[in-house]
Design a protein around this motif. Structure first.
Motif, PDB file in Angstrom:
ATOM      1  N   VAL A  25       0.770  -0.912  -0.017  1.00 30.85           N
ATOM      2  CA  VAL A  25      -0.049   0.138   0.058  1.00 30.85           C
ATOM      3  C   VAL A  25       1.082   1.254   0.150  1.00 30.85           C
ATOM      4  CG1 VAL A  25      -1.778   1.259   1.218  1.00 30.85           C
ATOM      5  CG2 VAL A  25      -1.678  -1.271   1.523  1.00 30.85           C
ATOM      6  N   GLU A  26       0.884   2.199  -0.958  1.00 37.03           N
ATOM      7  CA  GLU A  26       1.500   3.354  -1.014  1.00 37.03           C
ATOM      8  C   GLU A  26       0.457   4.477  -1.358  1.00 37.03           C
ATOM      9  OE1 GLU A  26       4.369   2.926  -4.085  1.00 37.03           O
ATOM     10  OE2 GLU A  26       5.232   1.001  -3.331  1.00 37.03           O
ATOM     11  N   PRO A  27      -0.067   5.060  -0.132  1.00 37.85           N
ATOM     12  CA  PRO A  27      -1.028   6.207  -0.270  1.00 37.85           C
ATOM     13  C   PRO A  27      -0.261   7.540  -0.519  1.00 37.85           C
ATOM     14  CG  PRO A  27      -0.571   5.672   1.985  1.00 37.85           C
ATOM     15  CD  PRO A  27       0.051   4.310   1.258  1.00 37.85           C
ATOM     16  N   ALA A  28      -1.137   8.414  -1.149  1.00 39.91           N
ATOM     17  CA  ALA A  28      -0.128   9.720  -1.139  1.00 39.91           C
ATOM     18  C   ALA A  28      -0.780  10.515   0.230  1.00 39.91           C
ATOM     19  CB  ALA A  28      -1.105  10.599  -2.324  1.00 39.91           C
ATOM     20  N   LEU A  29       0.329  11.520   0.473  1.00 41.17           N
ATOM     21  CA  LEU A  29      -0.120  12.322   1.909  1.00 41.17           C
ATOM     22  C   LEU A  29      -0.569  13.752   1.172  1.00 41.17           C
ATOM     23  CD1 LEU A  29      -0.051  12.978   4.665  1.00 41.17           C
ATOM     24  CD2 LEU A  29       2.352  13.422   4.486  1.00 41.17           C
ATOM     25  N   GLY A  30      -1.595  14.239   1.816  1.00 41.41           N
ATOM     26  CA  GLY A  30      -2.184  15.448   1.515  1.00 41.41           C
ATOM     27  C   GLY A  30      -1.792  16.607   2.460  1.00 41.41           C
ATOM     28  N   THR A  31      -2.038  17.559   2.369  1.00 38.62           N
ATOM     29  CA  THR A  31      -1.589  18.741   3.325  1.00 38.62           C
ATOM     30  C   THR A  31      -2.703  18.652   4.466  1.00 38.62           C
ATOM     31  OG1 THR A  31      -3.081  20.377   2.302  1.00 38.62           O
ATOM     32  CG2 THR A  31      -0.881  20.065   1.543  1.00 38.62           C
ATOM     33  N   GLY A  32      -3.811  18.884   4.398  1.00 40.98           N
ATOM     34  CA  GLY A  32      -4.816  18.544   5.391  1.00 40.98           C
ATOM     35  C   GLY A  32      -5.392  17.231   5.671  1.00 40.98           C
ATOM     36  N   ARG A  33      -6.284  17.191   6.931  1.00 43.46           N
ATOM     37  CA  ARG A  33      -6.549  15.931   7.294  1.00 43.46           C
ATOM     38  C   ARG A  33      -7.710  15.373   6.363  1.00 43.46           C
ATOM     39  NH1 ARG A  33      -4.622  13.673  11.890  1.00 43.46           N
ATOM     40  NH2 ARG A  33      -3.593  15.400  13.432  1.00 43.46           N
ATOM     41  N   VAL A  34      -8.121  14.114   5.944  1.00 46.77           N
ATOM     42  CA  VAL A  34      -9.206  13.606   5.261  1.00 46.77           C
ATOM     43  C   VAL A  34      -9.698  12.804   5.953  1.00 46.77           C
ATOM     44  CG1 VAL A  34      -9.843  12.533   2.894  1.00 46.77           C
ATOM     45  CG2 VAL A  34      -7.787  14.008   3.102  1.00 46.77           C
ATOM     46  N   VAL A  35     -11.210  12.838   6.127  1.00 46.13           N
ATOM     47  CA  VAL A  35     -12.033  11.951   6.745  1.00 46.13           C
ATOM     48  C   VAL A  35     -12.773  11.409   5.824  1.00 46.13           C
ATOM     49  CG1 VAL A  35     -13.972  11.624   8.370  1.00 46.13           C
ATOM     50  CG2 VAL A  35     -12.030  13.364   8.989  1.00 46.13           C
ATOM     51  N   GLY A  36     -12.809   9.932   5.779  1.00 45.78           N
ATOM     52  CA  GLY A  36     -13.375   9.296   4.585  1.00 45.78           C
ATOM     53  C   GLY A  36     -14.779   8.346   4.755  1.00 45.78           C
ATOM     54  N   VAL A  37     -15.895   8.301   4.070  1.00 46.73           N
ATOM     55  CA  VAL A  37     -16.857   7.230   4.228  1.00 46.73           C
ATOM     56  C   VAL A  37     -17.070   6.938   2.853  1.00 46.73           C
ATOM     57  CG1 VAL A  37     -18.677   9.125   3.939  1.00 46.73           C
ATOM     58  CG2 VAL A  37     -19.207   6.980   5.095  1.00 46.73           C
ATOM     59  N   HIS A  38     -17.247   5.453   3.061  1.00 48.98           N
ATOM     60  CA  HIS A  38     -17.519   4.470   1.912  1.00 48.98           C
ATOM     61  C   HIS A  38     -18.762   3.808   1.897  1.00 48.98           C
ATOM     62  CE1 HIS A  38     -13.312   3.992  -0.056  1.00 48.98           C
ATOM     63  NE2 HIS A  38     -13.121   4.772   0.939  1.00 48.98           N
ATOM     64  N   LEU A  39     -19.689   4.433   0.863  1.00 48.89           N
ATOM     65  CA  LEU A  39     -21.016   4.044   0.958  1.00 48.89           C
ATOM     66  C   LEU A  39     -21.246   2.851   0.070  1.00 48.89           C
ATOM     67  CD1 LEU A  39     -22.819   7.871   0.839  1.00 48.89           C
ATOM     68  CD2 LEU A  39     -22.180   6.223   2.777  1.00 48.89           C
ATOM     69  N   LYS A  40     -20.471   2.466  -0.593  1.00 49.88           N
ATOM     70  CA  LYS A  40     -20.253   1.527  -1.598  1.00 49.88           C
ATOM     71  C   LYS A  40     -21.486   1.412  -2.300  1.00 49.88           C
ATOM     72  CE  LYS A  40     -19.133  -1.524   1.615  1.00 49.88           C
ATOM     73  NZ  LYS A  40     -18.741  -2.884   2.212  1.00 49.88           N
ATOM     74  N   ASP A  41     -22.375   0.402  -2.470  1.00 54.76           N
ATOM     75  CA  ASP A  41     -23.490   0.482  -3.259  1.00 54.76           C
ATOM     76  C   ASP A  41     -24.992   0.652  -2.561  1.00 54.76           C
ATOM     77  OD1 ASP A  41     -23.677  -1.964  -1.793  1.00 54.76           O
ATOM     78  OD2 ASP A  41     -24.247  -3.415  -3.576  1.00 54.76           O
ATOM     79  N   LEU A  42     -24.712   1.160  -1.431  1.00 53.62           N
ATOM     80  CA  LEU A  42     -25.732   1.673  -0.527  1.00 53.62           C
ATOM     81  C   LEU A  42     -26.606   0.342  -0.068  1.00 53.62           C
ATOM     82  CD1 LEU A  42     -26.817   4.877  -2.300  1.00 53.62           C
ATOM     83  CD2 LEU A  42     -25.775   4.794   0.116  1.00 53.62           C
ATOM     84  N   ARG A  43     -26.205  -0.541   0.530  1.00 52.61           N
ATOM     85  CA  ARG A  43     -26.915  -1.778   0.751  1.00 52.61           C
ATOM     86  C   ARG A  43     -28.153  -1.275   2.010  1.00 52.61           C
ATOM     87  NH1 ARG A  43     -22.103  -5.442   3.736  1.00 52.61           N
ATOM     88  NH2 ARG A  43     -21.952  -4.219   5.612  1.00 52.61           N
ATOM     89  N   PRO A  44     -28.985  -2.120   2.385  1.00 53.87           N
ATOM     90  CA  PRO A  44     -29.890  -1.543   3.457  1.00 53.87           C
ATOM     91  C   PRO A  44     -29.293  -1.211   4.579  1.00 53.87           C
ATOM     92  CG  PRO A  44     -30.677  -3.610   2.394  1.00 53.87           C
ATOM     93  CD  PRO A  44     -29.336  -3.415   1.870  1.00 53.87           C
ATOM     94  N   SER A  45     -28.258  -1.497   5.023  1.00 46.46           N
ATOM     95  CA  SER A  45     -27.664  -1.292   6.444  1.00 46.46           C
ATOM     96  C   SER A  45     -26.915   0.139   6.208  1.00 46.46           C
ATOM     97  CB  SER A  45     -26.906  -2.377   6.877  1.00 46.46           C
ATOM     98  OG  SER A  45     -25.671  -2.436   6.332  1.00 46.46           O
ATOM     99  N   VAL A  46     -26.792   0.618   5.219  1.00 47.58           N
ATOM    100  CA  VAL A  46     -25.987   1.906   4.888  1.00 47.58           C
ATOM    101  C   VAL A  46     -27.150   3.183   4.949  1.00 47.58           C
ATOM    102  CG1 VAL A  46     -24.504   3.030   3.414  1.00 47.58           C
ATOM    103  CG2 VAL A  46     -23.800   0.986   3.961  1.00 47.58           C
TER     104      VAL A  46
END
Length: 373
Positions: free
Chosen positions: A171-192
């Motif tokens: 894994v080789e992620p890129a580093l940005g300047t500010g913080r990044v908060v992510g959320v992955h909704l994927k295909d919006l299954r019923p529990s999401v």
């Protein structure tokens, strides 16, 4: 009964003294981890002629006639997931066939509510069947074990979730300047809860920016979704937000997913209901802290300060949860500290994964010994 190709005992199983089990499913990464003890062999998932080998559901091995036909090729049945398409009584008939074949039955209680279903009533009835008929029950957290005892009077063995990140993953992620908060909704299954999570994230990030944090949100959504109305609402909310960016894409290949997660300073789980999370485990493997809604037992999966809880819909609580994850000196993405943390966790997982597989094997062997007696 589904038409299946003939499958045999894994090569060398009898000669090496391994115990062969039927696992529902067999090819899932979770199952491959927990059944990796050298004393255990797993029959492959039976595939109907012409079917896609990658599609294991509904599981053809979870059928009374199939169990009778292959009674001599295995010694134990372990049910994990994939039961939701079967009618009432089917699982009871499967357990009865397994017992008639001399197979003990193990059930792992992964979900108290089904993440793929909007209405879990039929699944809850299946849990009644499985919890009544299984010879042994496993679950992943003490909280879920408590529910198993309260609801069904069963004592569940708690064996934690194994690693998710493959040992070979680079894994080789890129580093940005500010913080990044992510959320992955994927295909919006019923529990999401897609729209609700975006609203909560936007409010939290606004509060964090007001408090002086350089932070932005990243919402990922598959182009093909199960709930088009929710997807439209997510697009509208992200377009109106000054804190959140929307990224739509096809389902990511594993390496691309690992890289997308690894570049985050925190990941927010978008669930309206749930019990345990493999996604949370993947984040832990990658050194990414997690903010999880107060449903199920997500916070119990890692009681090391890397999972912070918030009430779903409460942006102020999510802001506090995210800030709490950054109080200690943080291992930013792509930093030497993050790399060292991932290496440390890989080494720890090698030990704990082996222990998890050993505990499964020992349970299987105890059940087989008891049945023989």
């Amino acid at each position: 009964m589904a038409t299946t190709t003939r499958i045999g005992t894994p090569e060398g199983a009898e000669s090496t003294g391994t115990v062969t089990i039927v696992s529902i499913p067999a090819a899932h990464p979770y199952v491959q981890r927990v059944a990796s003890d050298p004393r255990i062999a797993v029959l492959p998932d039976p595939i109907a002629p012409g079917a896609d080998p990658a599609v294991w559901w509904p599981p053809a091995a979870l059928d009374p006639a199939w169990i009778r036909a292959y009674a001599d090729e295995a010694s134990l049945l372990h049910i994990h997931f994939g039961t939701e398409s079967f009618p009432p009584g089917h699982l009871t008939a499967c357990l009865e066939s397994a017992h008639a074949a001399g197979w003990p039955v193990v059930f792992t209680l992964h979900d108290l509510e089904h993440p793929q279903l909007g209405d879990s009533s039929a699944y809850l009835a299946q849990l009644d069947e499985l919890m009544a008929g299984a010879d042994a029950v496993i679950t992943l957290t003490a909280g879920a074990a408590r529910i198993a005892h309260e609801r069904w009077g069963r004592s569940a063995t708690v064996i934690p979730h194994p690693s998710v990140l493959p040992r070979s993953a680079a894994v080789e992620p890129a580093l940005g300047t500010g913080r990044v908060v992510g959320v992955h909704l994927k295909d919006l299954r019923p529990s999401v809860d897609g729209p609700g999570t975006v609203r909560t994230l936007d409010a939290a990030l606004t509060a964090l920016r007001d408090a002086g944090h350089d932070v932005r949100g990243e919402v990922r959504l598959h182009r093909r979704v199960r709930d088009t109305d929710a997807a439209a609402a997510v697009r509208e909310l992200c377009a109106a937000s000054t804190t959140v960016d929307l990224i739509e894409h096809e389902r990511l290949a594993d390496d691309d997913l690992f890289a997308a997660l690894a570049r985050l300073d925190a990941c927010v789980l978008p669930y309206r209901h749930g019990t345990h999370s493999g996604w949370l485990e993947l984040c832990w493997d990658l050194g990414v802290p997690v903010a999880a809604p107060r449903v199920g037992f997500f916070a119990e999966q890692h009681a090391d300060g890397t999972v912070a809880s918030f009430t779903a819909g409460a942006g102020d609580e999510l802001a506090v949860a995210l800030a709490s994850l950054w109080v200690a000196p943080s291992a930013r993405p792509a930093s030497p500290a993050r790399d060292a943390l991932v290496d440390e966790r890989r080494a720890l997982r090698a030990v704990t994964d082996a222990a998890i597989a050993e505990r499964h094997a020992e349970l299987y062997l105890r059940l087989l010994e008891s049945r023989a007696e």
